[in-house]
Write a protein that holds these residues in place. Structure first.
Motif, PDB file in Angstrom:
ATOM      1  N   SER A   1      -6.819  -1.130  -5.778  1.00 20.55           N
ATOM      2  CA  SER A   1      -7.845  -0.267  -5.190  1.00 20.55           C
ATOM      3  C   SER A   1      -7.301   1.131  -4.956  1.00 20.55           C
ATOM      4  O   SER A   1      -6.100   1.336  -4.793  1.00 20.55           O
ATOM      5  CB  SER A   1      -8.400  -0.855  -3.895  1.00 20.55           C
ATOM      6  N   HIS A   2      -8.240   2.049  -4.992  1.00 19.38           N
ATOM      7  CA  HIS A   2      -7.967   3.458  -4.712  1.00 19.38           C
ATOM      8  C   HIS A   2      -8.839   3.806  -3.508  1.00 19.38           C
ATOM      9  O   HIS A   2     -10.064   3.837  -3.622  1.00 19.38           O
ATOM     10  CB  HIS A   2      -8.331   4.297  -5.940  1.00 19.38           C
TER      11      HIS A   2
ATOM     12  N   TYR B   1      -1.742  -2.182  -4.143  1.00 18.01           N
ATOM     13  CA  TYR B   1      -1.221  -2.913  -5.299  1.00 18.01           C
ATOM     14  C   TYR B   1      -1.015  -4.375  -4.915  1.00 18.01           C
ATOM     15  O   TYR B   1      -0.800  -4.688  -3.732  1.00 18.01           O
ATOM     16  CB  TYR B   1       0.132  -2.329  -5.731  1.00 18.01           C
TER      17      TYR B   1
ATOM     18  N   ARG C   1      -2.438  -2.046  -9.695  1.00 18.71           N
ATOM     19  CA  ARG C   1      -3.232  -1.240  -8.749  1.00 18.71           C
ATOM     20  C   ARG C   1      -4.606  -1.892  -8.618  1.00 18.71           C
ATOM     21  O   ARG C   1      -5.315  -2.050  -9.608  1.00 18.71           O
ATOM     22  CB  ARG C   1      -3.374   0.190  -9.251  1.00 18.71           C
TER      23      ARG C   1
ATOM     24  N   GLU D   1       4.602  -0.273 -10.197  1.00 17.05           N
ATOM     25  CA  GLU D   1       4.211  -0.524 -11.587  1.00 17.05           C
ATOM     26  C   GLU D   1       5.405  -0.986 -12.415  1.00 17.05           C
ATOM     27  O   GLU D   1       5.261  -1.846 -13.290  1.00 17.05           O
ATOM     28  CB  GLU D   1       3.531   0.721 -12.171  1.00 17.05           C
TER      29      GLU D   1
ATOM     30  N   TRP E   1       4.430   4.242  -5.959  1.00 19.06           N
ATOM     31  CA  TRP E   1       3.531   3.490  -6.835  1.00 19.06           C
ATOM     32  C   TRP E   1       4.093   3.321  -8.235  1.00 19.06           C
ATOM     33  O   TRP E   1       3.828   2.321  -8.906  1.00 19.06           O
ATOM     34  CB  TRP E   1       2.092   3.999  -6.826  1.00 19.06           C
TER      35      TRP E   1
ATOM     36  N   GLU F   1       4.137   9.190  -5.324  1.00 15.52           N
ATOM     37  CA  GLU F   1       4.286   8.718  -6.714  1.00 15.52           C
ATOM     38  C   GLU F   1       5.518   7.842  -6.931  1.00 15.52           C
ATOM     39  O   GLU F   1       5.439   6.836  -7.628  1.00 15.52           O
ATOM     40  CB  GLU F   1       4.283   9.923  -7.667  1.00 15.52           C
TER      41      GLU F   1
ATOM     42  N   ASP G   1      -5.837  10.054   0.116  1.00 18.37           N
ATOM     43  CA  ASP G   1      -6.094   8.905  -0.753  1.00 18.37           C
ATOM     44  C   ASP G   1      -4.943   7.907  -0.645  1.00 18.37           C
ATOM     45  O   ASP G   1      -3.788   8.293  -0.403  1.00 18.37           O
ATOM     46  CB  ASP G   1      -6.215   9.358  -2.207  1.00 18.37           C
TER      47      ASP G   1
ATOM     48  N   TYR H   1      -3.418   3.939  -2.329  1.00 18.73           N
ATOM     49  CA  TYR H   1      -3.517   2.890  -3.353  1.00 18.73           C
ATOM     50  C   TYR H   1      -3.082   1.559  -2.757  1.00 18.73           C
ATOM     51  O   TYR H   1      -2.156   1.511  -1.927  1.00 18.73           O
ATOM     52  CB  TYR H   1      -2.587   3.180  -4.536  1.00 18.73           C
TER      53      TYR H   1
ATOM     54  N   ALA I   1      -1.501   7.835  -2.168  1.00 17.06           N
ATOM     55  CA  ALA I   1      -1.584   8.129  -3.604  1.00 17.06           C
ATOM     56  C   ALA I   1      -0.568   9.200  -4.005  1.00 17.06           C
ATOM     57  O   ALA I   1      -0.061   9.204  -5.127  1.00 17.06           O
ATOM     58  CB  ALA I   1      -3.003   8.569  -3.952  1.00 17.06           C
TER      59      ALA I   1
ATOM     60  N   ARG J   1       0.841  -1.193   0.000  1.00 21.91           N
ATOM     61  CA  ARG J   1       0.000   0.000   0.000  1.00 21.91           C
ATOM     62  C   ARG J   1       0.878   1.245   0.000  1.00 21.91           C
ATOM     63  O   ARG J   1       2.019   1.194   0.460  1.00 21.91           O
ATOM     64  CB  ARG J   1      -0.856   0.038   1.268  1.00 21.91           C
TER      65      ARG J   1
END
Ligand SMILES: CC(C)(COP(=O)(O)OP(=O)(O)OC[C@H]1O[C@@H](n2cnc3c(N)ncnc32)[C@H](O)[C@@H]1OP(=O)(O)O)[C@@H](O)C(=O)NCCC(=O)NCCS
Length: 197
Positions: A165-166, A184, A163, A157, A153, A150, A180, A182, A147, A144
């Motif tokens: 859930s948001h 993964y 991803r 990726e 996350w 960056e 917020d 995210y 958001a 987790r």
């Protein structure tokens, strides 16, 4: 005090090398070296736990619960980061809970900003995925982040995590605001497919 051997630390073959890193179980003696970057605002801003001073931080590094899931990464003999592999159970119904036990891991990471921007975290997390799926035989890994984090996350990726859930205003930051987040994840079968491609 050294931690009791966890399933992670009990794996054979430590320390393990990637192309540019050496990874090994964290020890209480790593407190000073990791504090060198952990004390920086850019390192602590988005992570779950932050400490105000070295004595406080050093105490956490004598806690077996803190150490048992933790690896340190070295580059050229210098500690440049940490990784966490927190083994756990998948959500399941009660009758099959024994089959879901110990099949997942939550991952975490922290890299000295001075070592950033060269793909070292990508290399370390790719190693963690291999460790989780090939060595520990796990079924799923997840992680987790806020958001707004960056770099974190984007790292997920880069290594092929998805991803899932948001969370809208679902994570409370230590500044007192709900932010917020995210979540993964990656399944073993999906990871294997990328290894054979
Ligand atoms: C999250 C974190 C580990 C990401 O660090 P990072 O330096 O962005 O990640 P990497 O080491 O993989 O480097 C990737 C960068 O190097 C570049 N790069 C250079 N060579 C590369 C290579 N061989 N492979 C991959 N990337 C490479 C990439 O393009 C990328 O640059 P960009 O961001 O400008 O696109 C770091 O920001 C951090 O420790 N943050 C503080 C702690 C934290 O927030 N932890 C997560 C809590 S959820």
């Amino acid at each position: 005090m050294e931690p009791p051997h966890s399933r992670l630390h009990s794996l054979p073959g430590w320390p393990r090398a990637t192309e540019r890193l050496v990874l090994r179980p964290a020890a209480a003696s790593d407190a000073e070296a990791t504090w060198a970057y952990r004390r920086l605002p850019e390192s602590s801003r988005w992570v779950t736990s932050a400490w105000n001073d070295l004595p406080d931080y050093r105490r956490s590094f004598t806690d077996p619960a803190h150490l048992r899931d933790r690896l340190v990464m070295e580059s050229g003999g210098t500690v440049v980061g940490e990784a966490v592999v927190r083994l756990g159970d998948a959500w399941s119904q009660r009758e099959v809970a024994h089959l879901a036990a110990g099949t997942e891991a939550e991952l975490g990471w922290s890299l000295d900003p001075a070592a950033g921007g060269r793909g070292l975290a990508t290399e370390a997390v790719s190693f963690l995925l291999r460790l989780c799926f090939a060595d520990l035989g796990l079924r799923r890994v997840h992680a987790r982040c806020f958001a707004a984090n960056e770099p974190s996350w984007r790292l997920m990726e880069r290594v092929g995590m998805r991803r899932e859930s948001h969370l809208v205003a679902g994570a409370l930051h230590r500044d007192g605001t709900w932010k917020d987040g995210y979540a993964y994840a990656l399944l073993a079968d999906q990871w294997r497919a990328t290894q054979n491609a």
